[in-house]
Design a protein around this motif. Structure first.
Motif, PDB file in Angstrom:
ATOM      1  N   GLY A  53       8.205   6.603  -6.621  1.00  0.00           N
ATOM      2  CA  GLY A  53       9.355   7.300  -6.071  1.00  0.00           C
ATOM      3  C   GLY A  53       9.322   8.803  -6.276  1.00  0.00           C
ATOM      4  N   SER A  54       8.854   9.211  -7.431  1.00  0.00           N
ATOM      5  CA  SER A  54       8.771  10.640  -7.734  1.00  0.00           C
ATOM      6  C   SER A  54       7.546  11.297  -7.120  1.00  0.00           C
ATOM      7  CB  SER A  54       8.724  10.842  -9.245  1.00  0.00           C
ATOM      8  OG  SER A  54       7.511  10.337  -9.768  1.00  0.00           O
ATOM      9  N   GLY A  55       6.597  10.477  -6.728  1.00  0.00           N
ATOM     10  CA  GLY A  55       5.334  11.008  -6.214  1.00  0.00           C
ATOM     11  C   GLY A  55       4.302  11.262  -7.290  1.00  0.00           C
ATOM     12  N   GLY A  56       4.668  10.985  -8.526  1.00  0.00           N
ATOM     13  CA  GLY A  56       3.777  11.296  -9.635  1.00  0.00           C
ATOM     14  C   GLY A  56       2.667  10.290  -9.867  1.00  0.00           C
ATOM     15  N   ASN A  57       2.783   9.135  -9.278  1.00  0.00           N
ATOM     16  CA  ASN A  57       1.761   8.106  -9.456  1.00  0.00           C
ATOM     17  C   ASN A  57       1.309   7.589  -8.107  1.00  0.00           C
ATOM     18  OD1 ASN A  57       0.141   6.236 -10.931  1.00  0.00           O
ATOM     19  ND2 ASN A  57       1.610   4.646 -10.386  1.00  0.00           N
ATOM     20  N   THR A  58       0.001   7.549  -7.907  1.00  0.00           N
ATOM     21  CA  THR A  58      -0.562   7.037  -6.660  1.00  0.00           C
ATOM     22  C   THR A  58      -1.632   6.004  -6.969  1.00  0.00           C
ATOM     23  OG1 THR A  58      -2.173   8.840  -6.573  1.00  0.00           O
ATOM     24  CG2 THR A  58      -0.110   9.144  -5.348  1.00  0.00           C
ATOM     25  N   VAL A  59      -1.791   5.083  -6.042  1.00  0.00           N
ATOM     26  CA  VAL A  59      -2.794   4.022  -6.158  1.00  0.00           C
ATOM     27  C   VAL A  59      -3.504   3.910  -4.828  1.00  0.00           C
ATOM     28  CG1 VAL A  59      -3.185   1.604  -6.745  1.00  0.00           C
ATOM     29  CG2 VAL A  59      -1.215   2.790  -7.705  1.00  0.00           C
ATOM     30  N   TYR A  60      -4.819   3.692  -4.869  1.00  0.00           N
ATOM     31  CA  TYR A  60      -5.601   3.582  -3.640  1.00  0.00           C
ATOM     32  C   TYR A  60      -6.509   2.361  -3.675  1.00  0.00           C
ATOM     33  CZ  TYR A  60      -4.295   8.446  -2.768  1.00  0.00           C
ATOM     34  OH  TYR A  60      -3.587   9.610  -2.542  1.00  0.00           O
ATOM     35  N   ALA A  61      -6.746   1.810  -2.501  1.00  0.00           N
ATOM     36  CA  ALA A  61      -7.780   0.807  -2.369  1.00  0.00           C
ATOM     37  C   ALA A  61      -9.134   1.489  -2.511  1.00  0.00           C
ATOM     38  CB  ALA A  61      -7.680   0.127  -1.004  1.00  0.00           C
ATOM     39  N   ASP A  62     -10.094   0.773  -3.056  1.00  0.00           N
ATOM     40  CA  ASP A  62     -11.418   1.363  -3.250  1.00  0.00           C
ATOM     41  C   ASP A  62     -12.032   1.819  -1.924  1.00  0.00           C
ATOM     42  OD1 ASP A  62     -12.459  -0.895  -5.935  1.00  0.00           O
ATOM     43  OD2 ASP A  62     -11.294   0.964  -5.973  1.00  0.00           O
ATOM     44  N   SER A  63     -11.719   1.119  -0.863  1.00  0.00           N
ATOM     45  CA  SER A  63     -12.323   1.408   0.436  1.00  0.00           C
ATOM     46  C   SER A  63     -11.881   2.747   1.019  1.00  0.00           C
ATOM     47  CB  SER A  63     -12.007   0.292   1.426  1.00  0.00           C
ATOM     48  OG  SER A  63     -10.597   0.164   1.591  1.00  0.00           O
ATOM     49  N   VAL A  64     -10.764   3.294   0.520  1.00  0.00           N
ATOM     50  CA  VAL A  64     -10.262   4.554   1.076  1.00  0.00           C
ATOM     51  C   VAL A  64     -10.231   5.676   0.050  1.00  0.00           C
ATOM     52  CG1 VAL A  64      -8.844   3.249   2.698  1.00  0.00           C
ATOM     53  CG2 VAL A  64      -7.800   4.161   0.608  1.00  0.00           C
ATOM     54  N   LYS A  65     -10.548   5.358  -1.185  1.00  0.00           N
ATOM     55  CA  LYS A  65     -10.477   6.350  -2.260  1.00  0.00           C
ATOM     56  C   LYS A  65     -11.414   7.521  -1.946  1.00  0.00           C
ATOM     57  CE  LYS A  65      -9.701   4.220  -6.016  1.00  0.00           C
ATOM     58  NZ  LYS A  65      -9.860   3.406  -7.246  1.00  0.00           N
ATOM     59  N   GLY A  66     -10.870   8.722  -2.079  1.00  0.00           N
ATOM     60  CA  GLY A  66     -11.660   9.910  -1.775  1.00  0.00           C
ATOM     61  C   GLY A  66     -11.595  10.346  -0.331  1.00  0.00           C
ATOM     62  N   ARG A  67     -11.082   9.505   0.541  1.00  0.00           N
ATOM     63  CA  ARG A  67     -10.949   9.851   1.966  1.00  0.00           C
ATOM     64  C   ARG A  67      -9.489   9.943   2.396  1.00  0.00           C
ATOM     65  NH1 ARG A  67     -12.630   6.409   5.792  1.00  0.00           N
ATOM     66  NH2 ARG A  67     -12.261   4.535   4.534  1.00  0.00           N
ATOM     67  N   PHE A  68      -8.645   9.109   1.839  1.00  0.00           N
ATOM     68  CA  PHE A  68      -7.230   9.079   2.209  1.00  0.00           C
ATOM     69  C   PHE A  68      -6.385   9.655   1.079  1.00  0.00           C
ATOM     70  CE2 PHE A  68      -7.293   5.155   5.265  1.00  0.00           C
ATOM     71  CZ  PHE A  68      -8.337   5.735   5.981  1.00  0.00           C
ATOM     72  N   THR A  69      -5.275  10.282   1.456  1.00  0.00           N
ATOM     73  CA  THR A  69      -4.336  10.809   0.484  1.00  0.00           C
ATOM     74  C   THR A  69      -2.922  10.434   0.882  1.00  0.00           C
ATOM     75  OG1 THR A  69      -5.773  12.712   0.021  1.00  0.00           O
ATOM     76  CG2 THR A  69      -3.484  12.867  -0.684  1.00  0.00           C
ATOM     77  N   ILE A  70      -2.206   9.806  -0.033  1.00  0.00           N
ATOM     78  CA  ILE A  70      -0.811   9.480   0.200  1.00  0.00           C
ATOM     79  C   ILE A  70       0.055  10.534  -0.480  1.00  0.00           C
ATOM     80  CG2 ILE A  70      -0.655   7.958  -1.821  1.00  0.00           C
ATOM     81  CD1 ILE A  70       1.263   6.181  -0.162  1.00  0.00           C
ATOM     82  N   SER A  71       1.130  10.917   0.189  1.00  0.00           N
ATOM     83  CA  SER A  71       2.057  11.893  -0.370  1.00  0.00           C
ATOM     84  C   SER A  71       3.444  11.594   0.183  1.00  0.00           C
ATOM     85  CB  SER A  71       1.636  13.320  -0.024  1.00  0.00           C
ATOM     86  OG  SER A  71       1.632  13.523   1.385  1.00  0.00           O
ATOM     87  N   ARG A  72       4.439  12.253  -0.384  1.00  0.00           N
ATOM     88  CA  ARG A  72       5.792  12.033   0.095  1.00  0.00           C
ATOM     89  C   ARG A  72       6.597  13.318  -0.037  1.00  0.00           C
ATOM     90  NH1 ARG A  72       8.043   7.203  -3.059  1.00  0.00           N
ATOM     91  NH2 ARG A  72      10.019   7.735  -2.005  1.00  0.00           N
ATOM     92  N   ASP A  73       7.577  13.447   0.850  1.00  0.00           N
ATOM     93  CA  ASP A  73       8.523  14.550   0.807  1.00  0.00           C
ATOM     94  C   ASP A  73       9.905  13.916   0.705  1.00  0.00           C
ATOM     95  OD1 ASP A  73      10.262  16.648   1.283  1.00  0.00           O
ATOM     96  OD2 ASP A  73       8.983  17.592   2.776  1.00  0.00           O
ATOM     97  N   ASN A  74      10.451  13.870  -0.480  1.00  0.00           N
ATOM     98  CA  ASN A  74      11.731  13.185  -0.673  1.00  0.00           C
ATOM     99  C   ASN A  74      12.891  13.915   0.000  1.00  0.00           C
ATOM    100  OD1 ASN A  74      10.557  11.078  -2.031  1.00  0.00           O
ATOM    101  ND2 ASN A  74      10.994  11.910  -4.073  1.00  0.00           N
ATOM    102  N   ALA A  75      12.746  15.196   0.229  1.00  0.00           N
ATOM    103  CA  ALA A  75      13.792  15.937   0.940  1.00  0.00           C
ATOM    104  C   ALA A  75      13.857  15.529   2.411  1.00  0.00           C
ATOM    105  CB  ALA A  75      13.549  17.429   0.823  1.00  0.00           C
ATOM    106  N   LYS A  76      12.731  15.056   2.925  1.00  0.00           N
ATOM    107  CA  LYS A  76      12.662  14.629   4.335  1.00  0.00           C
ATOM    108  C   LYS A  76      12.633  13.114   4.479  1.00  0.00           C
ATOM    109  CE  LYS A  76      10.261  18.782   5.949  1.00  0.00           C
ATOM    110  NZ  LYS A  76       9.056  19.319   6.643  1.00  0.00           N
TER     111      LYS A  76
END
Length: 123
Positions: A53-76
């Motif tokens: 919820g805070s954006g401070g912790n992210t988890v990725y599947a091995d197949s996308v690690k290093g290529r994909f980035t998840i992020s969030r804008d809680n104001a939006k």
């Protein structure tokens, strides 16, 4: 009622990039983890990435690690998935989902889902 609306899918060549967005409404966005999942034709849904919820912790599947980035804008009330170095095997319908609690890689733990956005990567 929680609503999730994905956007940003499309057709891209191998090696290209796309950014998916998921706009949420109906709950206090920053209190909930968000996840991205995908389902290719004839295959089961699979986990891609998740963010707390805070954006401070992210988890990725091995197949996308290093290529994909998840992020969030809680104001939006929006979560993003930046996808770089796309491969044909990334072709799928991408779904965002939300849950109360930690950023889980299990789809069964998410209680609301969007309708999905199609991503096609040509070789």
């Amino acid at each position: 009622q929680v609503q999730l609306v994905e956007s940003g899918g499309g057709l891209v060549q191998s090696g290209g990039s796309l950014r998916l967005s998921c706009a949420a409404s109906g709950r206090t966005f920053s209190s909930y983890a968000m996840g991205w999942f995908r389902q290719a034709p004839g295959k089961e849904r699979e986990f891609v990435a998740a963010i707390s919820g805070s954006g401070g912790n992210t988890v990725y599947a091995d197949s996308v690690k290093g290529r994909f980035t998840i992020s969030r804008d809680n104001a939006k009330n929006t979560v993003y998935l930046q996808m770089n170095s796309l491969k044909p095997e990334d072709t799928a319908v991408y779904y965002c989902a939300t849950r109360r609690g930690y950023a889980s890689d299990s789809g069964a733990r998410y209680d609301y889902w969007g309708q999905g956005t199609q991503v096609i990567v040509s070789s």
